[in-house]
Design an enzyme around this catalytic site. Structure first.
Site, PDB file in Angstrom:
ATOM      1  N   HIS A  99       0.827  -1.210   0.000  1.00 12.92           N
ATOM      2  CA  HIS A  99       0.000   0.000   0.000  1.00 12.92           C
ATOM      3  C   HIS A  99       0.859   1.257   0.000  1.00 12.92           C
ATOM      4  CE1 HIS A  99      -3.209   2.798   1.328  1.00 12.92           C
ATOM      5  NE2 HIS A  99      -2.257   3.285   2.103  1.00 12.92           N
ATOM      6  N   GLU A 100       1.863   1.285   0.875  1.00 14.73           N
ATOM      7  CA  GLU A 100       2.721   2.466   0.979  1.00 14.73           C
ATOM      8  C   GLU A 100       3.543   2.689  -0.294  1.00 14.73           C
ATOM      9  OE1 GLU A 100       2.353   4.573   3.275  1.00 14.73           O
ATOM     10  OE2 GLU A 100       1.020   3.327   4.492  1.00 14.73           O
ATOM     11  N   HIS A 145       1.524   4.349  -2.993  1.00 14.02           N
ATOM     12  CA  HIS A 145       1.463   5.818  -2.951  1.00 14.02           C
ATOM     13  C   HIS A 145       2.622   6.431  -3.744  1.00 14.02           C
ATOM     14  CE1 HIS A 145      -1.890   6.673  -0.358  1.00 14.02           C
ATOM     15  NE2 HIS A 145      -1.433   5.922   0.638  1.00 14.02           N
ATOM     16  N   GLU A 189      -6.188   6.756  -1.186  1.00 13.58           N
ATOM     17  CA  GLU A 189      -5.952   5.630  -0.284  1.00 13.58           C
ATOM     18  C   GLU A 189      -6.478   4.335  -0.892  1.00 13.58           C
ATOM     19  OE1 GLU A 189      -4.170   5.513   2.439  1.00 13.58           O
ATOM     20  OE2 GLU A 189      -3.720   7.643   2.250  1.00 13.58           O
TER      21      GLU A 189
END
Length: 294
Positions: A156-157, A160, A213
């Site tokens: 997920h990070e 980004h 997100e």
């Protein structure tokens, strides 16, 4: 028909300081947009977005924030040879290599210089600054015992960073600041201009942030699968995070920068997402099995 006439004795429009200041702001922002801006397609989600910040500038900002974070957290940073540091670094490199294989010619990895630190802290979180600078807190490792769980959060990070969400936010903020300056040149609100920031937050910042997100969730589960981790674990990780942080409220879907963990788990459980991720997972496992046999 009543012709437009300016007030007798009043200044010409080009002598009005407010008009000049507003025009200068708009002209400057337009020049930056035309010279530096470009449309990009976000990997995996295929969303088009407009960015004015070059990858090198975004990476430079990330390095500056990361350097400051390392100074502030110096006493808590685990040494590189600590078992937790080694574990996190290995998982991160699996995710990064999966991204490199899938996006080798996409240009979204330009300016990314990956670096990982693990901080001894009870905070159940991780973050990825622009430029590929990752901070993981041991509180996350205490709760996520399986590598696939940690990989879900790290995917997920990394998502980004690959989607260049920081640069997109800076682009939106640039235009908001300029338009606010122009607006305030002609409408004097005194000290009561906080409502403009409030409207910006409710109507634009929060919805866009929640969308980013969810987009990072989508990219993350694809990277998770492409790295050889079973993507079916991702929804359970977000359900687990919701219980840990207490962020399962439906109200959070409207007033927070993050959607509720319940909603995130539901989206990642959709058949279309699962099928796409499982296809990448099966390919990754087949490639790994082939290398082991070879």
């Amino acid at each position: 028909m009543i012709p437009f006439t300016r007030r007798r004795g009043g200044p010409e429009w080009y002598q009005d300081k407010r008009v000049i200041k507003a025009a200068a702001c708009l002209f400057g922002c337009a020049v930056i947009t035309l010279c530096c801006g470009r449309f990009e397609t976000v990997p995996y989600s295929n969303r088009r977005h407009f960015i004015v910040l070059p990858p090198l500038a975004e990476g430079f900002l990330g390095k500056c924030f990361f350097a400051r974070s390392k100074i502030e957290l110096a006493s808590k940073i685990l040494p590189p040879d600590h078992p937790d540091s080694i574990r996190v670094r290995n998982i991160t490199m699996d995710i990064v290599r999966a991204a490199e294989r899938g996006l080798a010619v996409a240009g979204h990895l330009d300016g990314l210089d990956w670096e990982v630190i693990v901080v001894k802290d009870e905070l159940v979180n991780a973050s990825c600054l622009p430029g590929g600078k990752i901070i993981v807190y041991t509180g996350l490792l205490d709760e996520m015992k399986m590598d696939a769980e940690v990989a879900t959060v790290l995917g997920h990070e990394v998502g980004h960073a690959i989607a260049r969400h920081a640069a997109e936010n800076i682009t939106k903020l640039l235009w908001f600041v300029v338009l606010k300056i122009v607006f305030l040149q002609f409408i004097d609100l005194g000290e009561e201009d906080d409502w403009i920031d409030g409207m910006w937050k409710v109507l634009f910042q929060l919805p866009f942030s929640r969308r980013m997100e969810m987009e990072a969730d989508h990219i993350g589960i694809m990277l998770l699968a492409a790295a050889g981790f079973d993507p079916q674990i991702a929804p359970t990780v977000y359900e687990k995070m919701g219980k840990i942080t207490g962020s399962d409220s439906e109200l959070q879907n409207y007033i927070s920068t993050h959607p509720s963990c319940k909603k995130r788990a539901q989206i990642l459980s959709q058949d279309k997402v699962k099928q796409e991720a499982m296809e990448l997972y099966r390919k990754a496992r087949a490639d790994k099995d082939f290398l082991l046999k070879g």
